[in-house]
Design an enzyme around this catalytic site. Structure first.
Site, PDB file in Angstrom:
ATOM      1  N   ARG A 123       0.790  -1.193   0.000  1.00  0.00           N
ATOM      2  CA  ARG A 123       0.000   0.000   0.000  1.00  0.00           C
ATOM      3  C   ARG A 123       0.844   1.274   0.000  1.00  0.00           C
ATOM      4  O   ARG A 123       0.337   2.350  -0.267  1.00  0.00           O
ATOM      5  CB  ARG A 123      -0.889  -0.017   1.258  1.00  0.00           C
ATOM      6  N   GLU A 163       7.310   2.515  -6.774  1.00  0.00           N
ATOM      7  CA  GLU A 163       7.572   2.015  -5.416  1.00  0.00           C
ATOM      8  C   GLU A 163       7.818   3.176  -4.456  1.00  0.00           C
ATOM      9  O   GLU A 163       8.381   4.211  -4.851  1.00  0.00           O
ATOM     10  CB  GLU A 163       8.837   1.160  -5.452  1.00  0.00           C
ATOM     11  N   ASP A 164       7.445   2.992  -3.212  1.00  0.00           N
ATOM     12  CA  ASP A 164       7.707   4.023  -2.212  1.00  0.00           C
ATOM     13  C   ASP A 164       9.179   4.091  -1.817  1.00  0.00           C
ATOM     14  O   ASP A 164       9.783   5.144  -1.811  1.00  0.00           O
ATOM     15  CB  ASP A 164       6.812   3.804  -0.964  1.00  0.00           C
ATOM     16  N   ASP A 172      15.017  -0.569  -0.044  1.00  0.00           N
ATOM     17  CA  ASP A 172      15.902  -0.719   1.109  1.00  0.00           C
ATOM     18  C   ASP A 172      16.958  -1.771   0.750  1.00  0.00           C
ATOM     19  O   ASP A 172      17.942  -1.461   0.079  1.00  0.00           O
ATOM     20  CB  ASP A 172      15.013  -1.106   2.292  1.00  0.00           C
ATOM     21  N   GLY A 185      16.505  -4.046  -1.366  1.00  0.00           N
ATOM     22  CA  GLY A 185      16.316  -4.306  -2.797  1.00  0.00           C
ATOM     23  C   GLY A 185      15.644  -5.644  -3.065  1.00  0.00           C
ATOM     24  O   GLY A 185      15.278  -5.969  -4.191  1.00  0.00           O
ATOM     25  N   THR A 187      12.681  -6.921  -2.185  1.00  0.00           N
ATOM     26  CA  THR A 187      11.275  -6.912  -2.616  1.00  0.00           C
ATOM     27  C   THR A 187      11.180  -6.608  -4.102  1.00  0.00           C
ATOM     28  O   THR A 187      10.554  -7.358  -4.864  1.00  0.00           O
ATOM     29  CB  THR A 187      10.489  -5.836  -1.818  1.00  0.00           C
ATOM     30  N   LYS A 240      17.268   3.887  -0.106  1.00  0.00           N
ATOM     31  CA  LYS A 240      18.255   3.776   0.987  1.00  0.00           C
ATOM     32  C   LYS A 240      19.432   2.989   0.429  1.00  0.00           C
ATOM     33  O   LYS A 240      19.606   1.802   0.726  1.00  0.00           O
ATOM     34  CB  LYS A 240      17.646   2.994   2.149  1.00  0.00           C
ATOM     35  N   ARG A 256       0.327   6.843   7.114  1.00  0.00           N
ATOM     36  CA  ARG A 256       0.597   6.890   5.668  1.00  0.00           C
ATOM     37  C   ARG A 256       0.090   8.196   5.052  1.00  0.00           C
ATOM     38  O   ARG A 256       0.492   8.591   3.976  1.00  0.00           O
ATOM     39  CB  ARG A 256      -0.109   5.733   4.945  1.00  0.00           C
TER      40      ARG A 256
HETATM   41  P1  5GP Z   1      13.423  -4.079   0.701  1.00  0.00           P
HETATM   42  O1  5GP Z   1      12.888  -5.373   0.186  1.00  0.00           O
HETATM   43  O2  5GP Z   1      13.991  -3.201  -0.390  1.00  0.00           O
HETATM   44  O3  5GP Z   1      14.418  -4.297   1.820  1.00  0.00           O
HETATM   45  O4  5GP Z   1      12.250  -3.314   1.424  1.00  0.00           O
HETATM   46  C1  5GP Z   1      11.272  -2.616   0.758  1.00  0.00           C
HETATM   47  C2  5GP Z   1      10.037  -2.493   1.594  1.00  0.00           C
HETATM   48  O5  5GP Z   1      10.330  -2.387   2.996  1.00  0.00           O
HETATM   49  C3  5GP Z   1       9.298  -1.205   1.252  1.00  0.00           C
HETATM   50  O6  5GP Z   1       8.365  -1.398   0.212  1.00  0.00           O
HETATM   51  C4  5GP Z   1       8.645  -0.841   2.574  1.00  0.00           C
HETATM   52  O7  5GP Z   1       7.411  -1.517   2.673  1.00  0.00           O
HETATM   53  C5  5GP Z   1       9.570  -1.402   3.627  1.00  0.00           C
HETATM   54  N1  5GP Z   1      10.485  -0.366   4.161  1.00  0.00           N
HETATM   55  C6  5GP Z   1      11.818  -0.287   3.980  1.00  0.00           C
HETATM   56  N2  5GP Z   1      12.333   0.767   4.631  1.00  0.00           N
HETATM   57  C7  5GP Z   1      11.289   1.387   5.243  1.00  0.00           C
HETATM   58  C8  5GP Z   1      11.181   2.564   6.071  1.00  0.00           C
HETATM   59  O8  5GP Z   1      12.149   3.275   6.388  1.00  0.00           O
HETATM   60  N3  5GP Z   1       9.934   2.878   6.490  1.00  0.00           N
HETATM   61  C9  5GP Z   1       8.827   2.153   6.183  1.00  0.00           C
HETATM   62  N4  5GP Z   1       7.657   2.559   6.643  1.00  0.00           N
HETATM   63  N5  5GP Z   1       8.896   1.041   5.400  1.00  0.00           N
HETATM   64  C10 5GP Z   1      10.114   0.664   4.934  1.00  0.00           C
END
Ligand code: 5GP
Length: 185
Positions: A47, A104-105, A108, A110, A112, A136, A170
């Site tokens: 979301r 994508e929001d 982090d 990577g 996902t 990030k 959000r």
């Molecule tokens: P990744 O798979 O890249 O580590 O994580 C991506 C997902 O982790 C994002 O779509 C989000 O849902 C969640 N996420 C990563 N960092 C943050 C953050 O600083 N704040 C929030 N609210 N969600 C995060």
């Protein structure tokens, strides 16, 4: 229910700066997809990407469609993703031969986005690109292509503008850093 002022460590990106960057991204995307001929599909991962998608699409001047998908990541705690991604809601659109832009929001580790790209790649889109509001970069564990990036941010847990803390906040129009000690979790 805590008031966000109680655990806001700092405002990282204010609403005006966010909106300005969204306009710039929209202009860039409009230029790059000028010849897509209505075949551009924006895909928002629910979301967290919703506010970004809604603002971004209004800054994209070329005809396009939108669709949504939802995933859940499992295997580790709520604030870290394992990359073990399960599709909980699939797209309504067949993406074969479409120019797909994933909205994508935040990226982090990577993991996902890497699994979503792998999944969508099997469906033979004409092209597959990524637009992420926040990156990030220092936390990256898996290399992922980011074609449009809003902001590179430091390693901190952020909230607002789609990003949640335990599913709340959000709606806030800015990106803030959480003081996890003050948040109490
Ligand atoms: P990744 O798979 O890249 O580590 O994580 C991506 C997902 O982790 C994002 O779509 C989000 O849902 C969640 N996420 C990563 N960092 C943050 C953050 O600083 N704040 C929030 N609210 N969600 C995060």
């Amino acid at each position: 229910m805590q008031n966000y002022q109680d655990f806001l460590a700092e405002t990282l990106i204010d609403p005006e700066t966010l909106q300005q960057r969204v306009r710039e991204l929209g202009a860039e995307i409009s230029r790059d997809y000028a010849d897509a001929n209505g075949n551009l599909l924006l895909i928002c991962i629910l979301r967290g990407g919703v506010p970004f998608l809604v603002d971004l699409m209004r800054c994209i001047a070329v005809p396009h469609r939108i669709d949504f998908m939802a995933i859940s990541s499992y295997g580790v705690g709520a604030r870290e993703s394992s990359g073990n991604v399960r599709l909980t809601m699939d797209l309504m659109t067949n993406i074969k031969d479409k120019h797909v832009l994933l909205v994508e929001d935040i990226i982090d580790s990577g993991r996902t986005i890497a699994s979503v790209l792998e999944l969508l790649g099997t469906r033979q889109p004409a092209s597959l690109k990524v637009c992420a509001l926040l990156d990030k970069e220092s936390r990256r564990e898996v290399e992922v292509p980011i074609h449009y990036r809003g902001f590179n941010i430091p390693d901190a847990y952020v909230f607002g503008y789609g990003l949640d803390i335990d599913e709340y906040y959000r709606n806030l129009p800015f990106i803030g850093v959480v003081d996890l000690e003050k948040y109490g979790k």
